[in-house]
Design a protein around this motif. Sequence first.
Motif, PDB file in Angstrom:
ATOM      1  N   UNK A 135     -40.506 -70.567  60.852  1.00  0.00           N
ATOM      2  CA  UNK A 135     -39.435 -70.737  59.865  1.00  0.00           C
ATOM      3  C   UNK A 135     -39.865 -70.533  58.425  1.00  0.00           C
ATOM      4  N   UNK A 136     -41.127 -70.173  58.187  1.00  0.00           N
ATOM      5  CA  UNK A 136     -41.637 -70.035  56.816  1.00  0.00           C
ATOM      6  C   UNK A 136     -40.774 -69.120  55.935  1.00  0.00           C
ATOM      7  N   UNK A 137     -40.299 -67.957  56.420  1.00  0.00           N
ATOM      8  CA  UNK A 137     -39.479 -67.091  55.549  1.00  0.00           C
ATOM      9  C   UNK A 137     -38.162 -67.728  55.106  1.00  0.00           C
ATOM     10  N   UNK A 138     -37.759 -68.800  55.780  1.00  0.00           N
ATOM     11  CA  UNK A 138     -36.515 -69.497  55.429  1.00  0.00           C
ATOM     12  C   UNK A 138     -36.804 -70.763  54.645  1.00  0.00           C
TER      13      UNK A 138
ATOM     14  N   UNK B 202     -36.116 -61.161  54.891  1.00  0.00           N
ATOM     15  CA  UNK B 202     -36.362 -62.031  56.046  1.00  0.00           C
ATOM     16  C   UNK B 202     -35.180 -62.099  57.002  1.00  0.00           C
ATOM     17  N   UNK B 203     -33.977 -62.251  56.476  1.00  0.00           N
ATOM     18  CA  UNK B 203     -32.830 -62.386  57.369  1.00  0.00           C
ATOM     19  C   UNK B 203     -32.612 -61.130  58.197  1.00  0.00           C
ATOM     20  N   UNK B 204     -32.668 -59.963  57.548  1.00  0.00           N
ATOM     21  CA  UNK B 204     -32.465 -58.727  58.300  1.00  0.00           C
ATOM     22  C   UNK B 204     -33.589 -58.512  59.306  1.00  0.00           C
TER      23      UNK B 204
ATOM     24  N   UNK C 237     -35.232 -58.366  64.887  1.00  0.00           N
ATOM     25  CA  UNK C 237     -36.221 -58.775  65.887  1.00  0.00           C
ATOM     26  C   UNK C 237     -35.556 -59.515  67.039  1.00  0.00           C
ATOM     27  N   UNK C 238     -34.650 -60.422  66.723  1.00  0.00           N
ATOM     28  CA  UNK C 238     -33.934 -61.152  67.772  1.00  0.00           C
ATOM     29  C   UNK C 238     -33.146 -60.181  68.641  1.00  0.00           C
ATOM     30  N   UNK C 239     -32.548 -59.179  68.021  1.00  0.00           N
ATOM     31  CA  UNK C 239     -31.759 -58.194  68.764  1.00  0.00           C
ATOM     32  C   UNK C 239     -32.626 -57.477  69.803  1.00  0.00           C
ATOM     33  N   UNK C 240     -33.803 -57.014  69.397  1.00  0.00           N
ATOM     34  CA  UNK C 240     -34.679 -56.311  70.335  1.00  0.00           C
ATOM     35  C   UNK C 240     -35.180 -57.261  71.418  1.00  0.00           C
TER      36      UNK C 240
END
Length: 323
Positions: free
Chosen positions: A7-10, A296-298, A303-306
């Motif tokens: 979660x660091x990027x958030x 980060x969000x994109x 990544x989640x999509x793949x």
Amino acid sequence: MDIGVLTVPLGEESIEDAFAYLSGLGVGAVELGVGGFPGEDHVDREAHLADESKRAALADLLDEYDLRVSALATHNNPLHPDDDRAAEADRELREAIELADLLGVDTVTCFSGLPAGAPGDSTPNWITAPWPTEHAEAHEYQWEEVAIPYWRDLAEHADRHGVDVAIEMHPNMLVYEPTGMLALREATNERVGANFDPSHLYWQGIDVTEAIRFLGERDAIHHVHAKDTKVYESNARIKGVLDTADYTEDPDRSWLFRSIGYGHGEGHWKDVVSTLRMVGYEGALSIEHEDSLTSPNEGLEKAVDVLSRAVFETQPGDAYWAE
């Protein structure tokens, strides 16, 4: 096997907002920074160690968003030749292990650390060749006199708390590739294993699925980072991959960390997931976003999509075709 996120990027978002966002993406696990380079934006390590109500509130928040903690993260250098820096990193790591125990989390992710090349030196020294011979001597000193004694004691601390220590194989650390990872594990105990992050293995020329087999067949993978890397051959052909250009100098670098799918295609990540299952790993694929070409969000969403198409959500059935 589930999709996780470091979660660091958030970190600029509240923990509630971060959890709500990730849950909405279909993420099932979070890796939470509690010190060192990851920082502790979402979980104050010392405060949660001292206050049972804070630990209970974290558990309630995880339940609310249907998340689990795959690991606590504290990446630093407990082998640093500066005594104060080493002591701080050691305290962070030991306290992260203690907090993991209190939270019911079974893994802490970290680095191996990197010592100086000789007693009295002030700068960590990454040895990458055995010649001239003083380099081989320095490497032996790092392992035998610094790393193994430290990690034997740390591994015993982890074992007392029932927590695995997952070391990310990272250049500019003593353990940066699978044979070194296995050597440290064999010199300590089975609590010491890999936080298998393929991103640094790609640019070293290591075959990632072979590395998974090598470590996984020895039960030496405790956690996995989902992080991609792209080697840019036009630069690498000229200057190789030992690249000291700043990470923000994108056009000039031989390689860059990339979002999942932008270094290697979906088919490759399906091979990674399949090989992890072959060696018995059923934990989180914890996405670590460090792609300088996107937000980060994109990066997380792509990544989640793949990975959502790559991970297995069920256990294998009976092999009826083999009966």
